[in-house]
Design a protein around this motif. Structure first.
Motif, short mmCIF file in Angstrom:
data_model
loop_
_atom_site.label_atom_id
_atom_site.label_comp_id
_atom_site.label_asym_id
_atom_site.label_seq_id
_atom_site.Cartn_x
_atom_site.Cartn_y
_atom_site.Cartn_z
N THR A 305 14.38 -20.13 14.47
CA THR A 305 14.27 -19.55 13.14
C THR A 305 12.83 -19.69 12.68
N THR A 306 12.43 -18.84 11.75
CA THR A 306 11.04 -18.85 11.30
C THR A 306 10.96 -19.10 9.80
N VAL A 307 9.83 -19.69 9.40
CA VAL A 307 9.52 -19.92 7.99
C VAL A 307 8.22 -19.18 7.69
N GLU A 308 8.30 -18.15 6.87
CA GLU A 308 7.12 -17.36 6.54
C GLU A 308 6.21 -18.14 5.59
N LEU A 309 4.89 -18.04 5.84
CA LEU A 309 3.92 -18.69 4.98
C LEU A 309 3.33 -17.68 3.99
N PRO A 310 2.65 -18.16 2.94
CA PRO A 310 2.16 -17.25 1.91
C PRO A 310 1.21 -16.17 2.47
N ASP A 351 -7.47 -19.49 -1.24
CA ASP A 351 -7.97 -20.85 -1.49
C ASP A 351 -9.38 -21.05 -0.93
N PHE A 352 -10.00 -19.97 -0.47
CA PHE A 352 -11.39 -20.01 0.01
C PHE A 352 -11.61 -21.04 1.13
N GLY A 353 -10.58 -21.20 1.97
CA GLY A 353 -10.73 -22.09 3.12
C GLY A 353 -10.36 -23.53 2.86
N ASN A 354 -9.91 -23.87 1.65
CA ASN A 354 -9.49 -25.25 1.37
C ASN A 354 -8.08 -25.50 1.91
N LEU A 355 -7.78 -26.77 2.17
CA LEU A 355 -6.47 -27.13 2.70
C LEU A 355 -5.37 -26.84 1.70
N VAL A 356 -4.26 -26.30 2.22
CA VAL A 356 -3.04 -26.09 1.45
C VAL A 356 -1.93 -26.87 2.15
N LEU A 357 -1.09 -27.52 1.36
CA LEU A 357 0.00 -28.36 1.91
C LEU A 357 1.33 -27.87 1.37
N SER A 358 2.31 -27.66 2.27
CA SER A 358 3.64 -27.22 1.85
C SER A 358 4.71 -28.06 2.54
N LYS A 359 5.79 -28.31 1.82
CA LYS A 359 6.95 -29.01 2.39
C LYS A 359 7.86 -27.99 3.06
N VAL A 360 8.30 -28.30 4.27
CA VAL A 360 9.27 -27.44 4.97
C VAL A 360 10.65 -28.06 4.74
N GLU A 361 11.49 -27.35 4.02
CA GLU A 361 12.81 -27.86 3.67
C GLU A 361 13.81 -27.54 4.78
N GLU A 362 14.61 -28.56 5.13
CA GLU A 362 15.64 -28.34 6.15
C GLU A 362 16.74 -27.44 5.60
N GLY A 363 17.43 -26.80 6.50
CA GLY A 363 18.52 -25.91 6.11
C GLY A 363 18.67 -24.80 7.13
N PRO A 365 18.69 -20.80 7.07
CA PRO A 365 17.47 -21.17 7.80
C PRO A 365 16.61 -22.13 6.97
N PRO A 366 15.64 -22.77 7.60
CA PRO A 366 14.72 -23.61 6.84
C PRO A 366 13.85 -22.73 5.93
N LYS A 367 13.30 -23.31 4.89
CA LYS A 367 12.48 -22.52 3.97
C LYS A 367 11.28 -23.35 3.50
N LEU A 368 10.32 -22.64 2.92
CA LEU A 368 9.12 -23.29 2.41
C LEU A 368 9.42 -23.86 1.03
#
Length: 466
Positions: A305-310, A351-363, A365-368
């Motif tokens: 399964t896949t989790v799409e990013l922004p 974000d002009f190259g700055n780090l972005v952090l996201s939680k991957v929620e179980e389920g 399908p999994p989701k962002l």
């Protein structure tokens, strides 16, 4: 009158010049000539000792001992179970088969341990003799220091050291105020130990890029399993995950149960792209091939399964981890695990190259889940990892040292750029870094070698989260 004065002066000059031409000076050197050849020999001997005595050789022996330390209690436990359940029927035969395999692995581990210990013993004896010879040569060379330059330098160094000790005694260094810990059961991350495990595994030097570690939420019966992923194609792709039943099996390079295939070849639709992968809850999380998305491969059902990013997420080696000399290709997405689950670290054009952090929620399908935006530029970072909901970033200092310099707290949103925790490296580059909350170990994949460090926490009285 003037003419009479000039003529005698010319005669005097001519006589003086002739006397100078006939003068012969003799120079006698009372000091012995300096033996430059002996100095070059001593320098070469010192350089040879430095190249032979590497930290890798010491850590390799410690890794083998650690593997044996973990393996023997497991064997004792299995034998005890056999004694209780063996009824002479089939189950007893299967238990004996398991014990036989474990004893084979222990024998292989001990053979390698004996071989490594013998090499270290011979190396120690040889180095001791070389150092003694070098000491005698240097003492002989010091006799040529007639002006006592070296002795005065040594005296000045001792004096400076004593002055520093005296100064520190009169004005003790104030300990920096440590921020209180939050919900982390261990407290604040305080330091990283020397390397605890160092092994080339089954394929020494073959695959520069990869990742390894443990499943923080393992399935029953797989608690001691370790996983390994190697970029087997172009330092970019992988299509299987390799398992080892114990740490000692990984150290000596005996893979049981072996590989679990995602696809039969590389590259394909579901190929692993890049080295920053993790295993959690019996599923592998990785950067989907040629996509700005996270793939989750279920090891039991073999489903993906896949989790799409922004939108605007950088991928296909456009947002890598880097240092001044090079970037690590296809490290756009970094997957991480901690006590709470799976995280993904990336960057976007917004974000002009700055780090972005996201939680991957179980389920299914999994989701962002929730997303946080930081102010640290990703190209200035060599790797990241998560521990107790805090993002940590590292940077390259030298071939021997990496620094944890930055942290982002997902509870308070506070950033720190002065962490100052240094990691002693056994290879120049760390291609993947992941924290294991099971045993508080930091697993690093370094130029085809697998290295791990113990993470040290400090529990504090204040229960607030900074």
């Amino acid at each position: 009158m003037k003419l009479l004065v000039i003529v005698p002066l010319c005669v005097l000059f001519t006589l003086t010049q002739q006397s100078a031409e006939n003068c012969v000076c003799e120079f006698a050197q009372s000091e012995k000539s300096f033996p430059h050849d002996k100095l070059k020999t001593a320098q070469a001997a010192a350089s040879d000792c430095n190249s032979n005595l590497t930290p890798q050789k010491t850590v390799e022996l410690e890794s083998l001992l650690l593997g044996l330390h973990h393996r023997l209690p497991q064997l004792e436990k299995d034998v005890s179970m056999l004694e209780k359940e063996d009824d002479g029927e089939l189950y007893g035969v299967l238990s004996l088969y398991v014990i036989e395999n474990e004893m084979t692995e222990i024998k292989q581990l001990m053979d390698k341990l004996n071989s490594t210990a013998l090499e270290r013993e011979l190396l120690t004896a040889d180095t001791t003799q070389r150092l003694q010879d070098l000491r005698e040569e240097m003492q002989e060379l010091e006799t040529f220091d007639t002006m006592q330059v070296v002795k005065r330098q040594q005296a000045n160094q001792r004096l400076r050291r004593d002055l520093e000790q005296c100064k520190n005694g009169l004005h003790p260094t104030q300990q920096p105020t440590k921020p209180p810990h939050g919900t982390c059961p261990y407290g604040q991350l305080l330091n990283i130990t020397e390397p605890r495990v160092y092994t080339a595994g089954e394929y020494p030097g073959s695959y520069k890029y990869g990742a390894w570690g443990r499943d923080p939420k393992p399935e029953a019966g797989k608690e001691s399993w370790h996983w390994l992923i190697m970029m087997t194609s172009s330092n970019r792709y992988a299509h299987y995950v390799r398992f080892y039943s114990t740490l000692s099996s990984l150290i000596i390079g005996v893979s049981v149960p072996g590989n679990i295939l995602i696809h039969s070849s590389n590259p394909a639709t579901n190929t692993i792209q890049g080295p920053n992968n993790v295993l959690y809850g019996g599923a592998l999380y990785y950067n989907c091939y040629n996509k700005d998305a996270v793939c989750r491969f279920n090891l039991t059902t073999k489903s993906i399964t896949t989790v799409e990013l922004p939108k605007g997420t950088r991928y296909n080696s456009k947002g890598n981890f880097c240092h001044l000399d090079e970037c690590y290709p296809y490290t756009d997405l970094d997957l991480a695990t901690d006590e709470s689950g799976v995280w993904v670290i990336y960057t976007t054009t917004q974000d002009f190259g700055n780090l972005v952090l996201s939680k991957v929620e179980e389920g299914e399908p999994p989701k962002l889940g929730q997303t946080w935006h930081t102010s640290v530029y990703k190209l200035a970072v060599t790797n990241t990892f998560m521990a107790c909901g805090v993002l940590y970033a590292t940077r390259y200092v030298s071939k021997e040292v990496e620094e944890i310099f930055y942290s982002f707290n997902t509870v308070t949103g506070k950033e720190r750029f002065n962490i100052g925790i240094f990691i002693k490296k056994l290879a120049p580059n760390i291609e993947a870094l992941n924290y294991s909350p099971v045993d508080q170990m930091l697993h690093a994949y370094c130029d085809s070698y697998m290295v791990s460090y113990k993470v040290l926490f400090e529990l504090m009285d204040d229960q607030s989260w900074s």
